[in-house]
Design an enzyme around this catalytic site. Structure first.
Site, mmCIF file in Angstrom:
data_model
loop_
_atom_site.group_PDB
_atom_site.id
_atom_site.type_symbol
_atom_site.label_atom_id
_atom_site.label_comp_id
_atom_site.label_asym_id
_atom_site.label_seq_id
_atom_site.Cartn_x
_atom_site.Cartn_y
_atom_site.Cartn_z
ATOM 1 C CD GLU A 129 13.116 -9.718 9.228
ATOM 2 O OE1 GLU A 129 12.921 -8.793 8.420
ATOM 3 O OE2 GLU A 129 14.196 -9.909 9.784
ATOM 4 N N GLY A 269 9.412 -0.195 11.021
ATOM 5 C CA GLY A 269 9.645 0.893 10.068
ATOM 6 C C GLY A 269 9.341 0.491 8.637
ATOM 7 C CB ALA A 270 10.464 -0.131 5.862
ATOM 8 C CG HIS A 305 17.787 -0.385 6.800
ATOM 9 N ND1 HIS A 305 18.806 -0.531 7.711
ATOM 10 C CD2 HIS A 305 17.016 -1.485 6.944
ATOM 11 C CE1 HIS A 305 18.650 -1.661 8.370
ATOM 12 N NE2 HIS A 305 17.570 -2.263 7.920
ATOM 13 C CD GLU A 306 13.702 -1.742 5.263
ATOM 14 O OE1 GLU A 306 13.918 -2.954 5.077
ATOM 15 O OE2 GLU A 306 13.717 -1.227 6.402
ATOM 16 C CG HIS A 309 17.787 -5.397 4.442
ATOM 17 N ND1 HIS A 309 18.722 -6.079 5.193
ATOM 18 C CD2 HIS A 309 17.005 -4.736 5.341
ATOM 19 C CE1 HIS A 309 18.514 -5.826 6.485
ATOM 20 N NE2 HIS A 309 17.498 -5.011 6.610
ATOM 21 C CD GLU A 328 17.678 -6.037 9.950
ATOM 22 O OE1 GLU A 328 18.008 -4.882 9.609
ATOM 23 O OE2 GLU A 328 16.742 -6.654 9.394
HETATM 24 N N1 TRP Z 1 13.785 -6.431 8.474
HETATM 25 C C1 TRP Z 1 13.136 -5.200 8.841
HETATM 26 C C2 TRP Z 1 14.206 -4.134 8.782
HETATM 27 O O1 TRP Z 1 14.511 -3.631 7.788
HETATM 28 C C3 TRP Z 1 12.542 -5.234 10.216
HETATM 29 C C4 TRP Z 1 11.102 -5.578 10.305
HETATM 30 C C5 TRP Z 1 10.086 -5.049 9.599
HETATM 31 C C6 TRP Z 1 10.513 -6.487 11.210
HETATM 32 N N2 TRP Z 1 8.903 -5.567 10.036
HETATM 33 C C7 TRP Z 1 9.133 -6.443 11.001
HETATM 34 C C8 TRP Z 1 11.011 -7.315 12.183
HETATM 35 C C9 TRP Z 1 8.267 -7.200 11.764
HETATM 36 C C10 TRP Z 1 10.153 -8.081 12.930
HETATM 37 C C11 TRP Z 1 8.784 -8.034 12.731
HETATM 38 O O2 TRP Z 1 14.870 -3.824 9.683
HETATM 39 ZN ZN ZN Z 2 16.837 -4.108 8.354
#
Ligand code: TRP
Ligand code: ZN
Length: 900
Positions: A129, A269-270, A305-306, A309, A328
């Site tokens: 991502e 973060g993750a 959070h993760e 998702h 998000e």
């Molecule tokens: N989707 C991730 C979240 O939980 C965000 C994220 C993680 C991200 N690594 C990234 C976005 C690198 C852009 C680039 O919020």
């Molecule tokens: Zn997220």
């Protein structure tokens, strides 16, 4: 203007220009031969022409790949390159599926951007991502192309004993030359940004669970060998997340196996990759010796959070990146609700809400008022990575929260059920989400005003709501007049009125009691009322009001707006003492403190007022601190002064040094005036039992820590040596990181000589703990500036053997703590802070554009600065902008700052 990668000049991507993909991908079969210097990727896909789209060429995204072979249905084919895009024109006619095979190589060890496939600590990780998959293979890298994935990983067995990808492990075994393989099949279709692989020397904590429906699942948390003892809290958080999503939303875990893997090199973060979440170590590893209460709480919410998702983001994903807040905003809302639901008592829930609102107001409100302001659903971007913002995340969560407020908690659950019934397995839009919530609640205020409500998605900027109350003692009526407005933002001059849910109550100014609210013409009377504003001006009248009331407006922060209300100090003191709504009690205290700060800032510019706080406010703060009813966590929030950033947001012209001086004067005043109370608070909030990071004990530690810093501060003024000595002792004896770090901060923050000694000791004690070293650097980058010593110290620390610029956590701990979180030290009259900033943005951009672009945002609000800061900041921005080979990431940020 020169752009990097020659081939990809900065192009503006527009939401309006969305077009469905010309080709759909049904299956993807990926084989990796993992080698740090040269990884081979064989990508075999089946594709079909999209019958809904006019025939055209197949365009595949790719970046920094070496292309070796392209086969269509097993035979060679002609292709051409259009910049980074691989274009295939001679494809089979018709809409029958065909096979496309692409063989490429890439160089993970040279990948410093941490996007795509990279190496960290001798292990392989991916981050796809938003657009990292194109750095792994040629593919239609867009979220509305959802495919079934099969992945085979091959690597040296001794170096990479663990081989992971999404879904289920279906095969594994030995190969020649000490190599081995693993084959993974993901049973769910997904967009490529959710692809992940991990390979390396990792160990896992495992947990088997049985879901409500009786299904068995395996949960795993993978870390480096020495870190296993720090994974218990992450695992507990994961189990709690699984249980919560089933209980609250009826959403079960849809995989046999769910894995979390930690890496110390990570941009964010993750990441919620399907079944294989990859985490920054900061949000996985915790032990009582190395992590603070805040770290424990953050791990709980990021793991949640993760995990959440998995449904909101993965099962239903985004049609395009303009819809980012679809996943998000909704998922932040869900993780906030999760953390609140885990709180045992209502006071802890309120504390969590206050903390979330504080983030929104100190980070998102400034964004919404600055050059990067954008709607929750943006209309255009140059680099999507720049739009993973507090607006998309936190304001997006507030928009979802308002929907829940308008339809009620049960109604919201119905709306979520309908959302999944309609869209499971699809890539959809924010409109689809709002429509589902409204359709499931046809009689709600949301359904009635859906079109207008959706302005929250399309209009940027923070609305202002002005409220004015008129009490008529003869008629015993109380009328509240409201008006709303919203300032222009870049590209949006005029704003239409929003739908704003305003939760309110009335507090008797004499009695302090909650007054019953009789609405004109209504029989029932509650003590709280939800008023839905939708006009530019609107009034509400309550009858039978027997005493002059104080209005408690926007309870629980029911909408992300700025509330202007002409409260007298007395009225605010009444709310602080009596409001039934904990959020507004805190808010009243903050308004009083903010008011004192602003008054002092506006005062005689040549001298710093020694005592910005009046006696009544000091006494009110003493009353809160000593209150037998309130709990410690809430007290700590009330007694925390508004941040320098938040104070700056209230001013037309910002003199950061003046703000800093006034805020420091306020801190000293609180320290000295309440000295005995702080001594009491410290002694009364000792925790002697076993360490537990629950809200109640965290709250006690937070208040005791606050007491220590005020006591050390008072000591430096009075020359007292007892409290600094006690603090050093506490620092040495603490049985947990929260108490230890609070003591360290108290010593260092007060400028006491013992601070230096404690810092050195802290370093030697934790020199093998990466995440603790981050704290050590962050503390020094964020230190209170007394005579300009922080910047030279930061420059010195960059030479420290433990400083690694390429590691995002370490770079953030020192550089961001200084540039983005220490305004009093960063904004120097000699401009040296800005020079340092420009140098670092340029350095970091050369190897990691995403991280550099975040640092670049430190000067977003330069236009508000007073001279000489304003001109110097502009000069620094120009200096960065004039570099010829900037990334698109940094270019978009600095050019917006300069042009807006
Ligand atoms: N989707 C991730 C979240 O939980 C965000 C994220 C993680 C991200 N690594 C990234 C976005 C690198 C852009 C680039 O919020
Ligand atoms: Zn997220």
């Amino acid at each position: 203007m020169q752009y990097r990668d020659g081939a990809s000049p900065a192009t503006v991507i527009r939401r309006e220009a969305y077009a469905a993909p010309a080709y759909l991908v049904d299956t993807v079969d990926l084989s990796f031969d993992l080698d740090p210097a040269k990884t081979r990727v064989l990508n075999r896909m089946t594709l079909r022409r999209n019958p809904d789209v006019a025939p055209g060429p197949l365009r595949l995204d790719g970046e920094e790949l070496n292309l070796a072979r392209v086969l269509v249905n097993g035979a060679g084919t002609s292709f051409k390159m259009d910049g980074n895009t691989l274009v295939l024109e001679n494809l089979p006619e018709g809409t029958e599926p065909f096979a496309l095979e692409i063989f490429t190589t890439c160089m993970p060890v040279k990948n410093t951007s941490l996007s795509g496939l990279y190496v960290s600590n001798d292990s392989f990780f991916t981050q796809c991502e938003a657009e990292g998959f194109r750095r792994i293979t040629y593919f239609p890298d867009r979220p509305d192309v959802m495919a079934s994935y099969t992945v085979t990983l091959r690597a040296d067995k001794a170096k990479y004993p663990v081989l992971l990808s999404n879904g289920n492990l279906v095969d594994s075994g030995e190969l020649e030359d000490g190599r081995h393989f693993a084959k993974w099949v993901d049973p769910h279709k997904k967009p490529c940004y959710l692809f992940a692989l991990v390979a390396g020397q990792l160990v896992a904590r495992e947990q088997r669970i049985v879901s409500r429906s009786g299904k068995e699942h395996l949960l795993q948390v993978y870390v480096r060998r020495g870190d296993l003892d720090k994974t218990e809290h992450a695992m507990n958080s994961l189990m709690a997340s699984v249980a919560w999503d089933e209980a609250r939303f009826g959403l079960p875990l849809d995989l046999e196996r769910f894995m979390i893997v930690a890496t110390s090199d990570f941009n964010m973060g993750a990441m919620e990759n399907k079944g294989l979440n990859i985490f920054n170590t900061k949000y996985v590893l915790a032990s009582q010796a190395t992590a603070t209460d805040a770290d424990f709480a953050n791990i709980e919410s990021v793991v949640g959070h993760e995990y959440f998702h998995n449904w909101t983001g993965n099962r239903i994903t985004c049609r395009d990146w303009f819809q980012l807040s679809l996943k998000e905003g909704l998922t932040v809302f869900r993780d906030q609700e999760f953390s609140q639901d885990l709180c045992a008592d209502p006071s802890a829930r309120a504390v969590k809400r206050i903390e979330d609102v504080r983030v929104l107001r100190t980070a998102q409100f400034p964004e919404d008022a600055g050059p990067m302001a954008h709607p929750v659903r943006p209309d255009s971007y140059i680099e999507i990575n720049n739009f993973y913002t507090v607006t998309i995340y936190e304001k997006g969560a507030e928009v979802v929260r308002m929907m829940q407020t308008l339809v009620g908690r049960d109604g919201f659950r119905k709306g979520m059920d309908l959302y999944f019934a309609r869209h499971d397995g699809q890539a959809v839009t924010c409109d689809d989400f709002a429509q589902a919530i409204a359709d499931a609640n046809p009689d709600s205020e949301l359904a009635r005003r859906l079109g207008q409500f959706k302005r929250w998605y399309s209009q940027a900027g923070t609305p202002r709501v002005a409220a004015q109350g008129v009490y008529n003692p003869d008629a015993q009526t109380y009328t509240l007049h409201f008006s709303q407005s919203c300032a222009a933002t870049p590209d949006q001059a005029v704003k239409e009125p929003f739908v704003i849910p305003v939760s309110l109550g009335l507090v008797g100014s004499a009695s302090g009691t909650a007054l019953p609210l009789h609405l004109e013409g209504q029989a029932t009377a509650a003590t709280s009322h939800l008023l839905v504003l939708s006009e530019a001006q609107q009034s509400v009248m309550f009858t039978g009001i027997a005493e002059q009331p104080v209005p408690s407006i926007l309870r629980g922060f029911s909408a992300p707006v700025i509330l202007d209300c002409d409260y007298s100090d007395e009225e605010l003191l009444t709310l602080l003492a009596f409001d039934a709504d904990a959020f507004n009690r805190w808010e009243a205290g903050q308004r009083l403190l903010l008011r004192s700060a602003i008054k002092a800032i506006a005062g005689d510019a040549d001298s710093t007022p020694a005592k910005p706080l009046n006696d009544a406010l000091i006494e009110a703060m003493r009353g809160v601190l000593r209150s037998p009813q309130l709990d410690a966590a809430f007290k700590e929030l009330v007694l925390t002064l508004p941040s320098e950033t938040y104070i700056a947001e209230q001013l037309e012209v910002v003199d950061p040094q003046r703000i800093h001086a006034v805020r420091e004067a306020m801190r000293e005043q609180l320290a000295c005036a309440l000295q005995e109370d702080w001594e009491w608070a410290f002694e009364a909030h000792q925790d002697n039992g076993a360490y537990r990071p629950d809200p109640a004990s965290s709250g006690r530690r937070a208040l005791a820590g606050m007491a220590l810093s005020f006591l050390c501060l008072a000591a430096t003024r009075s020359g007292d040596t007892v409290w600094p000595g006690k603090t050093l002792q506490r620092f040495k004896d603490a049985n947990n990181m929260t108490d230890r770090f609070n003591a360290l901060q108290a010593l260092v923050g007060s400028g006491h000589a013992l601070g230096t000694q404690a810092l050195a000791r802290f370093h030697s004690q934790f020199k093998n703990e990466e995440l603790v070293l981050d704290k050590w650097f962050a503390l020094q980058g964020g230190m209170c500036d007394r005579g300009g010593q922080v910047l030279p110290a930061v420059r010195q620390l960059m030479q420290h053997p433990d400083f690694h610029l390429k590691n995002p956590n370490r770079a953030r701990s020192l550089i961001f703590s200084y540039c983005n979180a220490n305004p009093g030290a960063f904004h120097r009259a000699d401009a040296a802070g800005y020079v340092f900033w420009a140098e670092r943005v340029i350095d970091i951009d050369a190897f990691n554009p995403q991280v550099a672009a975040r640092l670049a945002r430190a000067l977003d609000r330069w236009k508000r600065l007073a001279e000489p800061y304003r001109s110097a900041a502009r000069e620094a921005l120009v200096r960065v902008s004039s570099k010829s080979d900037l990334s698109n990431d940094v270019r978009e940020v600095v050019d917006r700052a300069l042009s807006a």
